[in-house]
Design a protein around this motif. Structure first.
Motif, short mmCIF file in Angstrom:
data_model
loop_
_atom_site.label_atom_id
_atom_site.label_comp_id
_atom_site.label_asym_id
_atom_site.label_seq_id
_atom_site.Cartn_x
_atom_site.Cartn_y
_atom_site.Cartn_z
N ILE A 1 0.84 -1.20 0.00
CA ILE A 1 0.00 0.00 0.00
C ILE A 1 0.88 1.26 0.00
CG2 ILE A 1 -1.65 1.35 1.36
CD1 ILE A 1 -2.79 -1.38 2.33
N ASP A 2 1.91 1.27 0.84
CA ASP A 2 2.82 2.42 0.91
C ASP A 2 3.43 2.72 -0.45
OD1 ASP A 2 2.39 2.81 3.61
OD2 ASP A 2 4.09 1.58 4.24
N CYS A 3 3.78 1.66 -1.15
CA CYS A 3 4.45 1.82 -2.45
C CYS A 3 3.47 2.22 -3.55
CB CYS A 3 5.15 0.51 -2.81
SG CYS A 3 6.27 0.66 -4.21
N LEU A 4 2.27 1.64 -3.51
CA LEU A 4 1.32 1.84 -4.60
C LEU A 4 0.55 3.16 -4.50
CD1 LEU A 4 0.05 0.59 -7.14
CD2 LEU A 4 -1.67 -0.47 -5.65
N LEU A 5 0.35 3.67 -3.31
CA LEU A 5 -0.51 4.84 -3.11
C LEU A 5 -0.14 6.03 -3.99
CD1 LEU A 5 -2.95 5.88 -1.53
CD2 LEU A 5 -1.38 6.59 0.29
N PRO A 6 1.14 6.50 -4.01
CA PRO A 6 1.47 7.63 -4.88
C PRO A 6 1.35 7.30 -6.37
CG PRO A 6 3.46 6.73 -3.87
CD PRO A 6 2.30 6.07 -3.20
N LEU A 7 1.59 6.03 -6.72
CA LEU A 7 1.50 5.63 -8.12
C LEU A 7 0.05 5.68 -8.60
CD1 LEU A 7 3.93 2.56 -8.10
CD2 LEU A 7 4.44 4.90 -8.82
N LEU A 8 -0.86 5.18 -7.78
CA LEU A 8 -2.28 5.17 -8.16
C LEU A 8 -2.85 6.58 -8.23
CD1 LEU A 8 -4.85 3.61 -8.81
CD2 LEU A 8 -5.27 3.38 -6.35
#
Length: 627
Positions: free
Chosen positions: A20-27
């Motif tokens: 989640i930490d990694c994906l949040l800014p990408l999404l």
């Protein structure tokens, strides 16, 4: 950067948190990551049961982009015991857009308990989406709701103050002010800023200043905001004095401070002050900011000094679109349309994409040069090549171009078929074209529309009366005058001013209050003798039709801009440029007169009227008599 890979069947809570930490800014940036977000949500659902913390983090992830917001709603519905955070996360996401506000409100109303975050989110969303009174009603509901005492804090209060600001409701704002004082949160920095903003937007700048003066800590942001409030309400003198106080308090201005002050210098034509601000900015590290340097380019172009504007622009390491647009518009306003179009070509070669504001500057250049075909080509280019929808300002420029050149058939056809509602600038441009070409029929149409849009604007009545007078419709002129008298509308007095040394000298028509008025009038009389010898004949068509010819020549001979120019000749060194500003459009005979004066005295004379700059030199004007 990719989220860590994991197997749905063996994913641990720790792995899911990391993902989640990694994906949040990408999404947030790209909806293409939505399938990965759904996979993470599915992996979390396989944990029986997932913790409330993990569920809320999944809700936060899915709520971060509109593409996965329906998934967030579905997840919220499936949770056995969602907490306040669960609801608030989805409510905040729904409330980001006007379309989701009703759904957010429905979800908010179903919440078993509400915290300050949910109240603040709903109050601010209603204010942000054009429903400020509904926002205030929500805040009042919160105050009266049992168990909501904890929600009544600086966060919800600042949202309510933003609603009062949006509603321009000073009464509600003062009630809120009293409330925060009673709560003891009036010294909070966020509350102080919200209070000052609210008072300023409600037209109570003195109250905003009182809040500012009582702030326990005033940083560069609060100082800059207060300075801007003065400028925004036309109180330039107080804004400049507060800026000086800011410097004396050793608060270092940032790029936004300088940009605001420079824009005000341009607006209030404070050239000497603007140059001093530029000097101070150059000594600080702020000088490399594109934001501030764009304001500098704009300021110098507003002063009619395109040489200085070019030097600032060329000294900018990487000019942004705002700087390029300021250069294009500046050249257009200063009678150098070829340079404006050249800079537009350079902008494109540098790989920048023009926006709708840039095209207003380019079209203005075509207007000032009388380039009808070029202007129409660019107008078509806006939508066909750049996919930008035409704005009312784009249409206004083209109507200005067509009507100035006498192509009223094409102008009327465009007005009847344009895709947006014509604004007041378009109708004023059409009316001005009718003045030039004495088109009474279209002048009536333009004036009648302007009467509906801004019925108290005297310029429309005066221009229409002048058009009637130019074609001998005496009864119509008298009718316009009677209408103005019945409505209590009076013509705005023409005034011109010139800055010499550290003083601004203001002149009205026929003004004899200036200490050097005798010298001014004597100089004009001498110049008129020389002008007549060189073929000058007064064009008295610019004076009221019912005045005798001899009186007409006397009246027009002492218009405010002529008095200011004459004073400039007396008060400045021989050969120095003379720069005069006027609040209205320069009349045709004054335009001719100043051309003669520039030829006789070999002086460069710059006049900025309400429409544009006129650079007079060697008997010619930069506008090429097309204004």
């Amino acid at each position: 950067m990719k989220p860590p890979s994991f197997s749905v069947s063996v994913a641990t809570p720790s792995q899911l948190h990391d993902a989640i930490d990694c994906l949040l800014p990408l999404l947030r940036a790209d909806a293409s990551h939505a399938p990965t977000a759904r996979a993470i949500a599915a992996a979390a659902a396989s944990l029986q049961p997932p913790s409330t913390l993990l569920s809320n983090r999944i809700l936060h992830l899915l709520s971060s982009h509109s593409a996965t917001l329906p998934d967030a709603l579905a997840l919220l519905s499936s949770l056995r015991s969602p907490d306040t955070c669960s609801y608030s996360t989805v409510i905040a996401a729904l409330a980001r857009s006007p379309r989701g506000l009703a759904s957010a409100r429905a979800l908010f109303d179903r919440m078993p308990r509400r915290d300050h975050f949910s109240w603040s989110a709903m109050v601010s969303a209603h204010a942000r989406h054009g429903q400020p009174r509904a926002a205030l009603a929500l805040y009042r509901r919160m105050l009266g709701e049992p168990g909501s005492a904890g929600a009544d804090n600086e966060f919800t209060a600042s949202s309510a103050l933003a609603a009062a600001k949006a509603a321009r409701c000073s009464r509600a704002g003062r009630e809120l002010h009293c409330h925060v004082v009673r709560k003891g949160i009036d010294a909070d920095a966020v509350i102080c800023s919200a209070l000052a903003d609210m008072y300023a937007k409600c037209g109570r700048v003195d109250d905003a200043r009182s809040v500012f003066d009582r702030m326990p800590v005033r940083d560069v942001v609060s100082w800059t905001a207060m300075v801007e409030r003065y400028f925004d309400t036309g109180r330039g003198g107080e804004g400049f004095r507060l800026f000086v106080s800011m410097l004396r308090c050793r608060v270092r201005p940032n790029e936004f401070t300088y940009a605001g002050v420079l824009r005000a210098c341009a607006e209030f034509t404070s050239e000497k002050l603007g140059m001093q601000v530029h000097g101070r900015m150059a000594k600080s590290r702020v000088g490399g900011s594109c934001f501030a340097e764009s304001a500098l380019v704009h300021m110098y172009s507003k002063y009619g000094d395109m040489g200085a504007a070019v030097r600032v622009f060329e000294g900018t390491s990487k000019p942004d679109l705002v700087s390029w647009t300021a250069m294009i518009s500046g050249f257009a306003q200063n009678g150098q349309p070829e340079e404006a179009l050249r800079y537009f070509d350079l902008l494109l070669r540098n790989g920048l994409r023009p926006d709708h504001v840039t095209f207003v500057g380019v079209l203005s250049a075509c207007v000032h040069a009388g380039l009808v075909d070029k202007g129409l080509d660019i107008f078509n280019l806006i939508k066909d090549e750049y996919g930008i929808e035409h704005t009312a300002d784009h249409y206004a420029c083209v109507i200005d171009l067509l009507s100035r050149s006498g192509q009223f058939g094409r102008a009327e056809e465009m007005i009847n078929t344009m895709s947006v509602k014509p604004n007041k600038f378009l109708w004023a441009s059409l009316l001005n074209g009718c003045r030039i070409h004495k088109n009474v029929r279209l002048a009536r149409r333009a004036a009648e529309t302007l009467f509906e849009i801004e019925p108290e604007n005297p310029a429309t009545y005066v221009t229409l009366a002048n058009i009637y007078a130019s074609v001998g419709l005496v009864d119509e002129v008298e009718n316009v005058r009677r209408i103005m008298e019945s409505k209590g509308i009076s013509k705005i007095p023409a005034s011109s001013w010139i800055e010499v040394g550290r003083r601004v000298h203001v002149f009205l028509v026929g003004d004899k209050l200036h200490p050097q008025s005798e010298e001014i009038y004597a100089l004009l009389k001498k110049l008129y003798v020389k002008m007549r010898e060189e073929g000058y004949v007064a064009d008295t068509g610019f004076v009221l039709h019912d005045v005798e010819d001899e009186q007409k020549e006397q009246d027009i001979g002492y218009h405010s801009e002529r008095l200011a120019v004459a004073f400039g000749i007396i008060a400045t060194p021989a050969g120095a440029p003379i720069k005069v500003f006027k609040n209205l459009r320069i009349c045709g005979d004054c335009h001719t007169t100043i051309k003669f004066i520039s030829q006789i005295l070999q002086r460069e004379i710059i006049v900025r009227d309400s429409n544009r700059f006129h650079h007079f030199k060697n008997g010619s004007c930069s506008c090429r008599d097309f204004w």
